[in-house]
Design an enzyme around this catalytic site. Structure first.
Site, PDB file in Angstrom:
ATOM      1  N   ALA A 103       2.579   2.267  -2.734  1.00  0.00           N
ATOM      2  CA  ALA A 103       1.931   1.747  -1.532  1.00  0.00           C
ATOM      3  C   ALA A 103       0.743   0.855  -1.892  1.00  0.00           C
ATOM      4  O   ALA A 103       0.393   0.705  -3.062  1.00  0.00           O
ATOM      5  CB  ALA A 103       1.493   2.904  -0.648  1.00  0.00           C
ATOM      6  N   HIS A 104       0.113   0.295  -0.880  1.00  0.00           N
ATOM      7  CA  HIS A 104      -0.989  -0.651  -1.116  1.00  0.00           C
ATOM      8  C   HIS A 104      -2.173   0.021  -1.811  1.00  0.00           C
ATOM      9  O   HIS A 104      -2.510   1.145  -1.538  1.00  0.00           O
ATOM     10  CB  HIS A 104      -1.440  -1.349   0.172  1.00  0.00           C
ATOM     11  CG  HIS A 104      -1.698  -0.489   1.358  1.00  0.00           C
ATOM     12  ND1 HIS A 104      -2.070  -1.010   2.564  1.00  0.00           N
ATOM     13  CD2 HIS A 104      -1.622   0.849   1.539  1.00  0.00           C
ATOM     14  CE1 HIS A 104      -2.221  -0.037   3.422  1.00  0.00           C
ATOM     15  NE2 HIS A 104      -1.965   1.086   2.838  1.00  0.00           N
ATOM     16  N   ASN A 105      -2.765  -0.744  -2.716  1.00  0.00           N
ATOM     17  CA  ASN A 105      -3.980  -0.326  -3.426  1.00  0.00           C
ATOM     18  C   ASN A 105      -3.772   0.841  -4.378  1.00  0.00           C
ATOM     19  O   ASN A 105      -4.737   1.439  -4.859  1.00  0.00           O
ATOM     20  CB  ASN A 105      -5.115  -0.013  -2.440  1.00  0.00           C
ATOM     21  CG  ASN A 105      -5.574  -1.258  -1.692  1.00  0.00           C
ATOM     22  OD1 ASN A 105      -4.953  -1.650  -0.702  1.00  0.00           O
ATOM     23  ND2 ASN A 105      -6.605  -1.909  -2.179  1.00  0.00           N
TER      24      ASN A 105
END
Lengths: 345, 345, 345
Positions: C238-240
């Site tokens: 997922a993001h980050n």
């Protein structure tokens, strides 16, 4: 891009907190707290207000319940919404040429709205309709007679099979497969005979579908994802599933055939649902849970098979105590035997 | 399309139940019970016979054990099989042009059978063989020297890497990746050195592979999916896996490296299997279960680690009683302490 | 290809064990033990030495702790590493034409190194940089201003969105989606407002990414996969998320947003991790486990929620004993009641 704090405050309908001359502070970008550098604006809500104050950010968007702050700040009703507005402001829009790329292949009877981009090597079959302002990236396939709404964004490598409907302001990420055949077979004399999947998929307005997600077409009738629902990467929706409005289906969730999910339901990551069941509005399924029977509205469930979260917590806690319980029972048995021996004497 | 009930009864080798003039009833479509409208035919088996009778369907296909029915009906030996026949009848076949699209790129030494469609922007590398009547949708890639059988259907965006074999009457859905490298590394001084994956994948006849599924090539030798096995979306088969005949692998299942699975095995949704184990014929793994050691033929397993379903049910039931057990033990301890105190006095 | 055992021993820096004339044995291929035929060389480490000795292989690579062997053998420090060397020797390299295929579409300001292959129908947007010796298969999309290193291999149908960075000697398998939007929304008056995902993805050197895996771009800043990490099929980041060096993420693993994973961590198949947590170096997560809070370095965890493996084993063992415990408690209750009755009399 460079904006003064005054300009930003006006944009997010907020009020600058602190010295008057703060309104001339120049902001050159917007970031999360952790990545904030000088010149950046970030946002913070409790309990992150102190962390943002200690960051090198030039300014912070804070809730309007904050009246004092050690850094230049803009007070707003909802800092998260303001953050989205600022991100949109500072994000250069990718430069999309509004044209049908000469290498895109369009069938007969294709209807394309105004201001549309169909990029290189997209293949659009006969009878497809595409609404105004829609952008279709390279290597996308849209099957016969499918209808794509307006202001919709389809990233590279997406497949939308025949006779499907995609609404307005929908976003479909790379590699998603919409309208693939449902998994339906009749077993006869040990052979699995394919049941033709002659239904379709309907994706309503403002839906977002993650990368490499798969949404199967219905056997007959439609698999439906209603307005405003957001679907993450690698999620699977089986044939004849119906998902209500404004749901979240987080990554790697799988919903089995003919399940009917209400509105405003959250399936956290790696959850699932058995088929042919009904899930009420406003339910939340904790990560890795999966219901195997109907779930009433407003439930917060966890575990597999999914059960009310409190019940799951108690059971999980009890499992942790099991080795200790086994010892206790052994101890009870010994003490009881001792007493029984005395009695007999 | 419009057919009389008489024509349909002949087609499915069934007998019309009820009034003589029922044979002139006109049927315009076939659907599931829930979506049935006037003019439709549907099918029903117990316990759904009443529901179908109450539906607006014009007629219902029922088992030949039914002798009375409140609606026009066709009695057949197997209503599900008849339903498939009717779906096929009423489903317009998509109009596939049998041609090599001028934009398809074919390498040297490619052999293509009769009546084949290779659609736009497909890339077929050197030495590939494609059997008669096979249909290859746009944006598909077939690597060097792979062999695709006849009457096979490959949807858009599929990748089949080099030296793989795909049988006859196979269906591969959008975005599936066949023959990607197995996940094999040798760790040496903290670095993971890639083990070349020089084997291939063999997909036998009548296999179906779901959208965005991945089947890795073997390290050496072959990853094999045997005849008649049906694989759902987002399923993963690791290198050197062997799946027997007529299995079901439901969505998001993952089989680890070198597992050998017998014939007629069902892996329900979101199941898995550890690597290097053997699973006998006719096993069923309930949703979300995963074996971690060999499983004898004819087993019905559930849970993780997977165990016999009855055992799993008992354990699950017992977990539900745990909080109560903890109370009982506390109660026993108190009562026993009381008795012990009396004894000591 | 045909090589003498002497030549092979020299190549893997090993010593031939057994008769002098063994050095003239001709080897025509390299395989795993199970697939070994005459003319093949294989490798074996304990406990597989006997199995390899009984195989029809012509010769076996064994550890240098072996001084006697019933078959021609090469003694080496690390048989697995020698096996990789031999596989590379005997594997014909696919014949990749080093050219920009005329059907590939390159934007303006694209910089391409020497000896690069960009195959048919690849789309490379403006401002992309590609290093020396990199190979890009058909139907791949690389977005604006992304940078791809040298000696990198990108298989068909991969999407790399704008502004991402991919290092040197990276392998990305078919259908992987790099840089798709993170799953970020602000819910306001019941509507989910999209948070623009304006960060990117950074893939460092020697990373491998499996087929149909998805790695989302950061909201702001970067999602990072550090040097030498190997990611299997259908994995989701997922993001980050930040993944350290030399990790293994086995198939169908999902790491939620902003999780920070140390170096040399193994996530076995179908594992996951909650978001916003920190996992120390050298952790191992057993298959299907998933941490929901921070995990210290060097932990071996299992289960969900993930806990130390020993603890998990004890709890699992205890669950197996639960039905028996319930009986024991019932028995204790009866016996205690009997004693209490006597007391009262």
């Amino acid at each position: 891009m460079k904006k003064t704090l005054k300009e930003l405050a006006a944009l997010v309908e907020g009020v600058i907190l602190g010295e008057t001359d703060f309104e001339n502070i120049e902001i050159t970008g917007v970031t999360g707290i952790e990545d904030a550098g000088p010149g950046n604006i970030t946002f913070a809500v409790p309990p992150h207000l102190d962390k943002a104050a200690r960051s090198p950010a030039a300014a912070v968007v804070v809730p309007d319940t904050v009246y004092q702050y050690p850094k230049p700040a803009i007070r707003v009703a909802n800092p998260r919404v303001a953050f989205v507005t600022l991100l949109n402001l500072f994000t250069p829009q990718p430069d999309v040429k509004r044209e049908i790329h000469p290498s895109a292949i369009l069938g007969t009877g294709v209807s394309i709205g105004g201001n549309v981009a169909v990029m290189a090597y997209a293949v659009i079959e006969d009878g497809v309709t595409i609404g105004n302002n829609t952008v279709i990236y390279p290597h996308t396939y849209i099957g016969h007679n499918s209808r794509i709404g307006g202001d919709t964004l389809i990233y590279p490598g997406v497949t939308i099979r025949e006779n499907c409907q995609v609404g307005n302001r929908v976003i479909i990420h790379s590699g998603a497969a919409i309208g693939s055949d449902g998994f339906g077979f009749v077993t006869f004399n040990g052979q699995h005979i394919k049941v033709p999947q002659v239904g379709n998929v309907i994706i309503e307005d403002e839906v977002e579908i993650g990368a490499n997600a798969t949404i199967d077409r219905a056997t007959t009738s439609s698999t439906i994802v209603r307005q405003g629902t957001k679907i993450d990467n690698l999620v699977h929706l089986a044939h004849n599933v119906e998902i209500g409005e404004n749901c979240f289906l987080v990554a790697q969730t799988g919903i089995a055939g003919s399940a009917k999910v209400g509105s405003n339901v959250t399936f956290a990551g790696q959850t699932g649902s058995a088929g042919h069941l009904t899930i009420g509005d406003n339910c939340v399924f904790a990560a890795r849970s999966a219901p195997i029977s109907d779930v009433p509205a407003n439930s917060f469930y966890a575990g597999f098979p999914a059960r009310p979260h409190g019940e799951w917590l108690r059971a999980e806690g009890a499992i942790g105590k099991l080795p200790e319980l086994i010892k206790k029972i052994r101890n009870l048995e010994q003490r009881l035997a001792k007493l029984e021996n005395k009695e007999e004497k």
